[in-house]
Motif scaffolding. Structure first.
Motif, PDB file in Angstrom:
ATOM      1  N   MET A 155      -8.985   7.766  -0.637  1.00 36.55           N
ATOM      2  CA  MET A 155      -7.684   8.347  -0.960  1.00 36.55           C
ATOM      3  C   MET A 155      -7.345   7.992  -2.405  1.00 36.55           C
ATOM      4  O   MET A 155      -6.699   6.975  -2.687  1.00 36.55           O
ATOM      5  N   ALA A 213       5.622   4.997   0.203  1.00 34.42           N
ATOM      6  CA  ALA A 213       5.013   6.310   0.007  1.00 34.42           C
ATOM      7  C   ALA A 213       6.046   7.425   0.023  1.00 34.42           C
ATOM      8  O   ALA A 213       6.002   8.339  -0.803  1.00 34.42           O
ATOM      9  N   THR A 246       0.222   4.822   0.817  1.00 36.27           N
ATOM     10  CA  THR A 246      -0.787   5.710   1.391  1.00 36.27           C
ATOM     11  C   THR A 246      -0.118   6.815   2.188  1.00 36.27           C
ATOM     12  O   THR A 246       0.955   6.628   2.754  1.00 36.27           O
ATOM     13  N   LEU A 276       0.842  -1.193   0.000  1.00 37.24           N
ATOM     14  CA  LEU A 276       0.000   0.000   0.000  1.00 37.24           C
ATOM     15  C   LEU A 276       0.879   1.245   0.000  1.00 37.24           C
ATOM     16  O   LEU A 276       1.840   1.328   0.768  1.00 37.24           O
ATOM     17  N   ILE A 336       3.454  11.652  -1.581  1.00 39.47           N
ATOM     18  CA  ILE A 336       2.515  10.724  -2.204  1.00 39.47           C
ATOM     19  C   ILE A 336       2.276  11.098  -3.661  1.00 39.47           C
ATOM     20  O   ILE A 336       2.127  10.216  -4.526  1.00 39.47           O
ATOM     21  N   VAL A 351      -7.380   3.955  -2.316  1.00 44.97           N
ATOM     22  CA  VAL A 351      -7.512   3.125  -1.121  1.00 44.97           C
ATOM     23  C   VAL A 351      -8.542   3.779  -0.209  1.00 44.97           C
ATOM     24  O   VAL A 351      -8.526   5.002  -0.026  1.00 44.97           O
ATOM     25  N   CYS A 385      -5.323   9.401  -4.246  1.00 47.88           N
ATOM     26  CA  CYS A 385      -3.884   9.555  -4.466  1.00 47.88           C
ATOM     27  C   CYS A 385      -3.107   8.304  -4.108  1.00 47.88           C
ATOM     28  O   CYS A 385      -1.930   8.173  -4.478  1.00 47.88           O
ATOM     29  N   ALA A 386      -3.719   7.368  -3.377  1.00 47.07           N
ATOM     30  CA  ALA A 386      -3.031   6.171  -2.917  1.00 47.07           C
ATOM     31  C   ALA A 386      -2.973   5.119  -4.024  1.00 47.07           C
ATOM     32  O   ALA A 386      -3.722   5.166  -5.000  1.00 47.07           O
ATOM     33  N   ARG A 387      -2.083   4.155  -3.857  1.00 46.87           N
ATOM     34  CA  ARG A 387      -1.891   3.092  -4.825  1.00 46.87           C
ATOM     35  C   ARG A 387      -1.657   1.771  -4.099  1.00 46.87           C
ATOM     36  O   ARG A 387      -1.237   1.738  -2.949  1.00 46.87           O
ATOM     37  N   ARG A 446       5.729   2.933   5.873  1.00 46.19           N
ATOM     38  CA  ARG A 446       5.344   3.839   4.791  1.00 46.19           C
ATOM     39  C   ARG A 446       6.494   4.118   3.821  1.00 46.19           C
ATOM     40  O   ARG A 446       6.558   5.173   3.191  1.00 46.19           O
ATOM     41  N   GLN A 475      -9.769   4.481   3.421  1.00 37.25           N
ATOM     42  CA  GLN A 475      -9.376   4.482   4.835  1.00 37.25           C
ATOM     43  C   GLN A 475     -10.641   4.558   5.673  1.00 37.25           C
ATOM     44  O   GLN A 475     -11.412   5.524   5.589  1.00 37.25           O
ATOM     45  N   TYR A 492      -5.101  -3.792   7.067  1.00 39.29           N
ATOM     46  CA  TYR A 492      -5.402  -3.481   5.669  1.00 39.29           C
ATOM     47  C   TYR A 492      -5.644  -4.753   4.891  1.00 39.29           C
ATOM     48  O   TYR A 492      -5.248  -5.856   5.296  1.00 39.29           O
TER      49      TYR A 492
END
Length: 609
Positions: free
Chosen positions: A383, A564, A296, A294, A314, A333, A385-387, A561, A335, A474
């Protein structure tokens, strides 16, 4: 022309541009044009490129830095990029720093730049990587032509104060002093001089007395030159001194081949460095070897340095992963709120405006449940912007060759750094070393202290979540199933798989996503256990450790993280190691500097005294 203008930053929702009847862009804030109605491209070439003595000024240079006040439509940078690709020195790298308080949306920029078909290929390249309008620094890489752009979306004095680079040439292209006096005040021109290399040149379209006197007071020798079109005159200015002496590109050793080490190799190679890459196990060991990861942001409602660091990181990370075929499994993603205060915290993060305008979206419980494919869910945050990525794909693209060897110790001498293995054999010699080896970073450098945290993930094949979801635990899709977890056990350095931890992960999953847990049922589970390194303040280490010889840098302490934030911080450390401009504003660089703990300790001792 463009507008680093007033101290406040325009709302990203408000466009700073209006269009004239002839189809030209005009500032809605300053009632001035972005470029000449006669021929904006010809004006840029005459005023800024020729005014700064380009391309002759970069002849024979391996690195050249151009800074600009007023990014606007990007026309100046496209004209510069066109000149650079035609007259680029062998192996040369061009770094551009530009300031824009009121950035254009991509579609507005595309409409403006379509005026010049001769720049269409470069315009398409830049527009495909057009940065968001969120405040902060944005890095845009154009490796196809050896160019890196850092765009500062903020007020001009703040941007120049935050930038650590030194420019060889300046394009001073804010709106006219009468319309935008804030950009031409003495404080700004003094900062321009302070961020200039010896012999730096500056060019501008205006000959207003306040600009001539301000540049002269800042230390520039100022001359009037014939203007372009209907403008009778323009200005050229130059600082005393000669450009710095060129030095060979350094040879740099990177220790560690997880996401931090591989990102460091990528960043160094973009800068033209000779890199030797070492890891005790090989690429993708430790926490970087899971089947999916993830990417994030850390969601801090305080809007301080940690929030701004992750907002910048990010965007950069997602851009890099999106550009790598096969690296991205899923975009976005969810949250989920895990505590009663979380919905209010999510709202503060969204309202803070640190992320791109479409990066985060609040979800009511019903919308969250529909998104994640469950009968019920708490409120959440989408989110965008998350991948979710496949680590092995990204790391292999960034660092194709890794020497498997355990570095047991380092030493420093007149010739630089030497790296030795456990049998005291010399592994490598280098001008600089980047330690990106999690807990081994602390062992090899002697500080600052990091704490081990063991995490075990569980993997089921043939089952996939409706959407990647995080809630404290997650669940994320892999290429053929789902990965979920992870345990979080401090001070545990074992990487042995434990059946009891699979049971813990299933229980955590069932509490948040009971439908997915039921579909997994009694399916056989595989998994991985790895040890992450965390710092006392939960921010990474990126920079030189205190009280060490020059040329040693740390890139570690990412906790969970790394995917990220490691790509951005790798660019920062690579810049420190090579003398290139960093993508980090000064306060964010200080927030991740390894010497921060020693400084805080000294401060506490002074306070106690």
């Amino acid at each position: 022309m463009s507008e680093p203008g007033p101290s406040s930053i325009a709302s990203p929702a408000a466009s700073p541009v209006v269009w004239t009847e002839t189809g030209l862009p005009r500032s809605a804030l300053y009632d001035d044009v972005y470029f000449s109605s006669a021929d904006g491209l010809a004006e840029t070439r005459a005023v800024f490129l020729q005014g700064c003595g380009l391309p002759e000024a970069w002849a024979g240079r391996s690195r050249f830095v151009v800074a600009e006040l007023g990014f606007g439509t990007g026309l100046n940078i496209l004209a510069l990029a066109d000149l650079w690709r035609r007259h680029r020195p062998p192996g040369g790298r061009l770094h551009v720093f530009s300031v824009e308080a009121h950035p254009l949306a991509r579609d507005d920029a595309a409409r403006a730049l379509a005026t010049w078909p001769e720049l269409a290929d470069l315009a398409e390249l830049l527009l495909s990587r057009w940065p968001s309008r969120a405040p902060g620094f944005h890095r845009v890489e154009l490796p196809e032509i050896g160019l890196v752009l850092d765009l500062a979306v903020m007020e001009v004095a703040a941007a120049l104060t935050a930038w650590s680079g030194q420019a060889d040439a300046w394009f001073l292209d804010g709106f006219a002093p009468a319309a935008n006096p804030a950009m031409w005040r003495q404080e700004v021109l003094d900062l321009v001089a302070g961020r200039s290399a010896p012999g730096a040149r500056a060019a501008t379209f205006t000959v207003a007395g306040v600009v001539r006197r301000g540049l002269a007071q800042a230390g520039f020798a100022v001359d009037k030159r014939p203007g372009f079109g209907r403008k009778r005159e323009r200005l050229e200015a130059r600082l005393p001194g000669s450009p710095p002496v060129e030095t060979p590109a350094p040879r740099i050793a990177v220790v560690g081949a997880g996401v931090a080490g591989c990102a460091a190799v990528r960043a160094l190679r973009i800068l033209g460095c000779d890199v030797v890459h070492l890891d005790a196990v090989g690429r993708g060991a430790g926490g970087s070897g899971n089947p999916a990861a993830l990417v994030t942001p850390r969601l801090d409602a305080g809007h301080g340095p940690p929030s701004r660091l992750f907002a910048q990181a990010i965007e950069h990370a997602a851009r890099l992963y999106d550009a790598q075929p096969g690296a991205v499994v899923a975009e976005g993603v969810v949250q989920l709120a895990g505590a009663e205060r979380d919905p209010a915290r999510f709202a503060k993060v969204v309202e803070g405006g640190l992320f791109a305008e479409d990066a985060l979206r609040l979800l009511e419980p019903a919308a969250a449940a529909e998104r994640i494919g469950e009968a019920a869910a708490p409120a959440g945050l989408m989110m965008a912007c998350a991948r979710v990525i496949v680590p092995e794909v990204a790391l292999a693209a960034w660092a194709s060759s890794v020497t498997v060897a355990r570095v047991a110790r380092l030493d420093h001498g007149p010739a630089g750094w030497r790296l030795w293995d456990t049998a005291d054999n010399l592994l490598a010699e280098a001008d600089a070393v980047i330690l990106a080896a999690a807990l081994d970073t602390q062992r090899l450098s002697g500080g600052p202290n990091m704490r081990p945290v063991r995490g075990q993930v569980s993997v089921a094949i043939g089952v996939s979540p409706a959407a990647p979801t995080a809630w404290g635990g997650y669940a994320a899709p892999t290429r053929d199933g789902v990965v979920f977890g992870a345990t979080h056990d401090r001070d545990d350095e074992s990487d042995e798989l434990r059946p009891a931890d699979h049971a813990r992960n299933l229980a955590t999953l069932a509490a948040a996503l009971p439908g997915l847990a039921a579909r997994i049922g009694a399916s056989p589970l595989s998994g991985r256990a790895s040890v992450r390194a965390t710092t006392p303040d939960h921010l990474p280490l990126a920079g030189p450790p205190p009280d060490h010889p020059p040329g040693l840098f740390l890139l570690a302490g990412f906790g969970g993280r790394g995917f990220a934030v490691a790509p951005l911080l790798a660019d920062h450390v690579a810049a420190l190691a090579t003398g290139a401009p960093s993508p980090l504003p000064a306060d964010l660089a200080e927030a991740v500097d390894p010497g921060r703990f020693a400084r805080r300790l000294r401060s506490r001792k002074r306070g106690a005294g």
